[in-house]
Design an enzyme around this catalytic site. Structure first.
Site, PDB file in Angstrom:
ATOM      1  N   GLN A 176     -33.142 -29.737   4.642  1.00 35.31           N
ATOM      2  CA  GLN A 176     -33.838 -28.850   3.687  1.00 35.31           C
ATOM      3  C   GLN A 176     -35.082 -29.501   3.103  1.00 35.31           C
ATOM      4  OE1 GLN A 176     -33.053 -25.707   3.262  1.00 35.31           O
ATOM      5  NE2 GLN A 176     -30.989 -25.578   4.087  1.00 35.31           N
ATOM      6  N   CYS A 320     -17.310 -17.033   2.912  1.00 32.74           N
ATOM      7  CA  CYS A 320     -16.399 -15.906   2.976  1.00 32.74           C
ATOM      8  C   CYS A 320     -15.377 -16.196   4.059  1.00 32.74           C
ATOM      9  CB  CYS A 320     -17.185 -14.647   3.317  1.00 32.74           C
ATOM     10  SG  CYS A 320     -16.203 -13.177   3.159  1.00 32.74           S
TER      11      CYS A 320
HETATM   12  N1  PLP Z   1     -27.502 -29.651   6.899  1.00 37.73           N
HETATM   13  C1  PLP Z   1     -27.977 -28.797   5.989  1.00 37.73           C
HETATM   14  C2  PLP Z   1     -28.380 -29.296   4.662  1.00 37.73           C
HETATM   15  C3  PLP Z   1     -28.097 -27.433   6.296  1.00 37.73           C
HETATM   16  O1  PLP Z   1     -28.570 -26.582   5.375  1.00 37.73           O
HETATM   17  C4  PLP Z   1     -27.704 -26.993   7.588  1.00 37.73           C
HETATM   18  C5  PLP Z   1     -27.762 -25.548   7.923  1.00 37.73           C
HETATM   19  O2  PLP Z   1     -27.264 -24.703   7.206  1.00 37.73           O
HETATM   20  C6  PLP Z   1     -27.227 -27.938   8.488  1.00 37.73           C
HETATM   21  C7  PLP Z   1     -27.138 -29.249   8.133  1.00 37.73           C
HETATM   22  C8  PLP Z   1     -26.810 -27.524   9.878  1.00 37.73           C
HETATM   23  O3  PLP Z   1     -27.936 -27.175  10.618  1.00 37.73           O
HETATM   24  P1  PLP Z   1     -27.796 -26.470  12.061  1.00 37.73           P
HETATM   25  O4  PLP Z   1     -27.652 -25.023  11.810  1.00 37.73           O
HETATM   26  O5  PLP Z   1     -29.101 -26.808  12.736  1.00 37.73           O
HETATM   27  O6  PLP Z   1     -26.652 -27.078  12.733  1.00 37.73           O
END
Ligand code: PLP
Length: 377
Positions: A176, A320
């Site tokens: 993020q 959910c």
């Molecule tokens: N780490 C964080 C902080 C995320 O927000 C996400 C996705 O929601 C992931 C890891 C996983 O990412 P990916 O969907 O590319 O596996």
């Protein structure tokens, strides 16, 4: 449609979608083949790798393309655990993404001990507690940079300095934060990034490694990606990721200012509408695009479904499962009660959003909030 769930995923940039089929036509050769069409695929990948490496101020060989951040996080944790001979303790925050927490759970079944560092009410980790938890058995420290539910930004440099001081590998999930925040890569041995959070398609990501720590790959096979991630490379999506990064870097200041402006407009408008809302971690710096709001006297689910009926898409941090909302483990870790977490809605803005989107959403919240509040009585 108003899409305000950009922390979950983003819409790919038009420039990328437009080019996908032509990249597919041009770069179909297998990059491992020695003939020219293979080598031209290979050079596309290496150009992308070089470009991405530069954004983090690291060398090309430190960047390994993966299918997603979940894969990157699994590779890092399991890879470190696998080379560990005697050390068996991993320190994590309690609010890591599930791809880290559940890998930790898996490793705990293999004999590793997962220690969770203490946090304060704003969701910042307690660095003194981190120091206390480190011992001769610590094999890895893993702390997420920006939390996906609350947007809270950790002081990753100070955490990295502690790891360096104790000579322990440091990993940070920067999914993020990549591009949006400064990432002090000199203090981070391993980090993970996902393309679909920065307007590339789903199914592409990368990790940054520290080559002096020779961790075990997750995938064994043909030896692609310096032998670190076998499998024929996803050239089209690697190219798409490079393009998304390029667009973000070129427009970084404009994008970030826009996101903060939309977020401010939203928060100020919401406070006027419903003065007794609670903005999670309002007292600390949070990401430009994420705000988590605890509404009084409603269930988040009801408001989310109301907004959905108006073609506005937002989310709850709560997962959910079997048809019922589970309290968000992130907000529980911050010290909120179960009842409060059920009232939390996450709004996350994207660079394609407009001020009009925010004003329309506020208008709909005004109408919807009055309606859904009645459900509780
Ligand atoms: N780490 C964080 C902080 C995320 O927000 C996400 C996705 O929601 C992931 C890891 C996983 O990412 P990916 O969907 O590319 O596996």
């Amino acid at each position: 449609m108003i899409y305000l769930d950009n922390a979950a995923t983003t819409k790919p940039f038009k420039e990328i979608l437009k080019n996908l089929s032509s990249w597919g036509e041009k770069y179909f050769g297998n990059p491992s083949s020695i003939y020219s069409i293979g080598q031209s695929s290979k050079s596309v990948i290496e150009k992308s790798r070089k470009f991405i490496a530069k954004t983090l101020n690291v060398s090309s060989e430190d960047i390994i393309f993966t299918s997603c951040a979940t894969e990157s996080n699994n590779t890092i944790l399991k890879g470190i655990a696998d080379i560990s001979k005697t050390k068996n303790e991993i320190i994590l925050s309690p609010f890591e993404h599930k791809s880290v927490l559940n890998t930790g759970k898996y490793l705990s079944r293999k004999g590793f001990k997962i220690k969770f560092v203490k946090i304060d009410k704003n969701g910042l980790i307690d660095i003194e507690d981190l120091k206390r938890k480190i011992n001769s058995k610590t094999v890895l420290i893993g702390i997420i940079h920006v939390n996906n539910e609350t947007g809270v930004i950790q002081d990753i440099k100070s955490i990295g300095k502690v790891a360096k001081e104790f000579d322990i590998p440091f990993f940070s999930d920067t999914v993020q934060s990549y591009i949006k925040e400064e990432i002090p890569t000199e203090y981070i041995d391993f980090l993970s990034v996902s393309g679909h959070k920065i307007n590339a398609p789903k199914g592409i990501g990368f990790l940054k490694r520290n080559r002096s720590i020779d961790i075990t790959p997750l995938l064994h096979g043909g030896g692609q990606e310096y032998g670190f991630r076998s499998g024929t490379e996803n050239i089209i999506y690697i190219k798409a990721l490079e393009k998304a990064v390029y667009i973000w870097i070129e427009n970084r200041e404009i994008f970030i200012n826009k996101l903060y402006k939309l977020k401010r407009l939203f928060i100020n408008g919401l406070k006027e509408l419903i003065p007794d809302i609670k903005i999670v971690s309002e007292d600390v710096k949070t990401a430009p695009n994420i705000v988590n709001v605890i509404f009084p006297k409603i269930k988040a689910q009801d408001l989310i479904l109301y907004l959905n009926s108006k073609n506005i898409f937002v989310s709850s941090g709560s997962a959910c499962s079997s048809g019922s909302l589970q309290p968000s483990y992130v907000l529980l870790a911050y010290g909120f009660t179960e009842e409060e977490t059920i009232r939390a809605v996450r709004f996350s803005f994207g660079v394609q959003n407009t001020e009009e989107d925010i004003l329309t959403t506020l208008e709909e919240i005004k109408k919807g909030y009055t309606i859904v509040k009645r459900f509780l009585h």
